[in-house]
Motif scaffolding. Structure first.
Motif, short mmCIF file in Angstrom:
data_model
loop_
_atom_site.label_atom_id
_atom_site.label_comp_id
_atom_site.label_asym_id
_atom_site.label_seq_id
_atom_site.Cartn_x
_atom_site.Cartn_y
_atom_site.Cartn_z
N GLU A 6 0.82 -1.20 0.00
CA GLU A 6 0.00 0.00 0.00
C GLU A 6 0.86 1.26 0.00
O GLU A 6 2.00 1.24 0.49
CB GLU A 6 -0.90 0.05 1.25
N SER A 7 0.26 2.33 -0.49
CA SER A 7 0.88 3.66 -0.42
C SER A 7 -0.22 4.70 -0.52
O SER A 7 -1.36 4.38 -0.89
CB SER A 7 1.91 3.86 -1.54
N GLY A 8 0.13 5.94 -0.19
CA GLY A 8 -0.81 7.04 -0.39
C GLY A 8 -1.49 7.57 0.83
O GLY A 8 -2.29 8.51 0.75
N SER A 21 -3.19 3.59 -2.92
CA SER A 21 -2.83 2.66 -3.99
C SER A 21 -2.34 1.36 -3.38
O SER A 21 -1.71 1.36 -2.32
CB SER A 21 -1.72 3.25 -4.87
N CYS A 22 -2.63 0.27 -4.06
CA CYS A 22 -2.16 -1.04 -3.63
C CYS A 22 -1.54 -1.72 -4.84
O CYS A 22 -2.25 -2.06 -5.80
CB CYS A 22 -3.31 -1.86 -3.08
N ALA A 23 -0.24 -1.91 -4.81
CA ALA A 23 0.44 -2.64 -5.86
C ALA A 23 0.24 -4.13 -5.60
O ALA A 23 0.59 -4.61 -4.52
CB ALA A 23 1.92 -2.30 -5.89
N VAL A 24 -0.33 -4.83 -6.57
CA VAL A 24 -0.67 -6.24 -6.37
C VAL A 24 0.10 -7.11 -7.33
O VAL A 24 0.35 -6.74 -8.47
CB VAL A 24 -2.19 -6.47 -6.53
N SER A 25 0.49 -8.28 -6.87
CA SER A 25 1.10 -9.28 -7.74
C SER A 25 0.54 -10.63 -7.34
O SER A 25 0.24 -10.88 -6.19
CB SER A 25 2.62 -9.26 -7.61
N GLY A 26 0.40 -11.49 -8.35
CA GLY A 26 -0.20 -12.78 -8.09
C GLY A 26 -1.68 -12.75 -8.42
O GLY A 26 -2.28 -11.68 -8.58
N ASN A 74 -2.46 -4.35 -12.10
CA ASN A 74 -1.45 -4.52 -11.05
C ASN A 74 -1.53 -3.46 -9.95
O ASN A 74 -0.68 -3.42 -9.06
CB ASN A 74 -0.04 -4.50 -11.66
N THR A 75 -2.56 -2.61 -10.01
CA THR A 75 -2.74 -1.61 -8.96
C THR A 75 -4.23 -1.45 -8.68
O THR A 75 -5.03 -1.33 -9.60
CB THR A 75 -2.15 -0.25 -9.37
N GLY A 115 -0.08 -2.00 5.47
CA GLY A 115 -0.97 -0.93 5.92
C GLY A 115 -0.40 0.45 5.67
O GLY A 115 0.81 0.65 5.55
N THR A 116 -1.31 1.43 5.58
CA THR A 116 -0.93 2.83 5.44
C THR A 116 -1.88 3.66 6.29
O THR A 116 -3.08 3.40 6.32
CB THR A 116 -0.95 3.27 3.96
N GLN A 117 -1.33 4.65 6.99
CA GLN A 117 -2.12 5.41 7.95
C GLN A 117 -2.84 6.56 7.28
O GLN A 117 -2.27 7.30 6.47
CB GLN A 117 -1.20 5.95 9.05
#
Length: 122
Positions: A6-8, A21-26, A74-75, A115-117
Motif C-alpha cells: 500500500e501507499s498514499g 494505492s495497492c500494488a498487487v502481484s499474483g 497490477n494496482t 498498511g498505510t495510515q
C-alpha cells in the motif's frame, strides 16, 4: 504467491480527499480495502471482484469512496472523498482467492499488506 504493497496515506482535513494505492502481484479473486481504527474492529470498507469488476462498499463509506483497478491489473486504488474524522485509521489492502469472496467476511482475506495510515482532522 500474492504480494500487496500500500501507499498514499497521510493527513488531511475533514472534507478533503486522499487516494490510496495497492500494488498487487499474483492472482486473486477479490481485492479489498480494510480499515482498522483505534479501539474498533477491523472492517472491510470496499471490495473489488477481479473477474466481474463488481464492487461492494460498507454503509459507512458508500457514496464517498471508490475502489478501482488500473487496466494493467497490477494496482488497486481507493479514492476517498469527503473524508471525516471517523475515517481515520490504518488502511490495509487485502486479497482473497476464495470463490464468492466479494460477499465474504475478513476471514476469507488471507493476504494483507503492511498498511498505510490515514488521519483526518476536524
Amino acid at each position: 504467491q500474492v504480494q500487496l504493497v500500500e501507499s498514499g496515506g497521510g493527513s488531511v482535513q475533514a472534507g478533503g480527499s486522499l487516494r490510496l494505492s495497492c500494488a498487487v502481484s499474483g492472482y486473486m479473486h477479490c481485492v479489498a480495502w480494510l480499515r482498522q481504527a483505534p479501539g474498533k474492529a477491523r472492517e472491510k470498507v470496499a471490495t473489488f471482484g477481479t473477474t466481474s469488476h463488481d464492487t461492494i462498499y460498507s454503509d459507512s463509506v458508500k457514496g464517498r469512496f471508490t475502489i478501482s483497478r488500473n487496466n494493467a491489473g497490477n494496482t488497486v486504488y481507493l479514492q476517498m472523498n469527503y473524508l471525516r474524522p471517523e475515517d481515520s485509521g490504518m488502511y490495509y489492502c487485502a486479497a482473497s482467492g476464495r470463490a464468492g469472496c466479494l460477499y465474504k467476511g475478513l476471514d476469507a482475506y488471507g493476504w494483507r499488506g503492511q498498511g498505510t495510515q490515514v488521519t483526518v482532522s476536524s
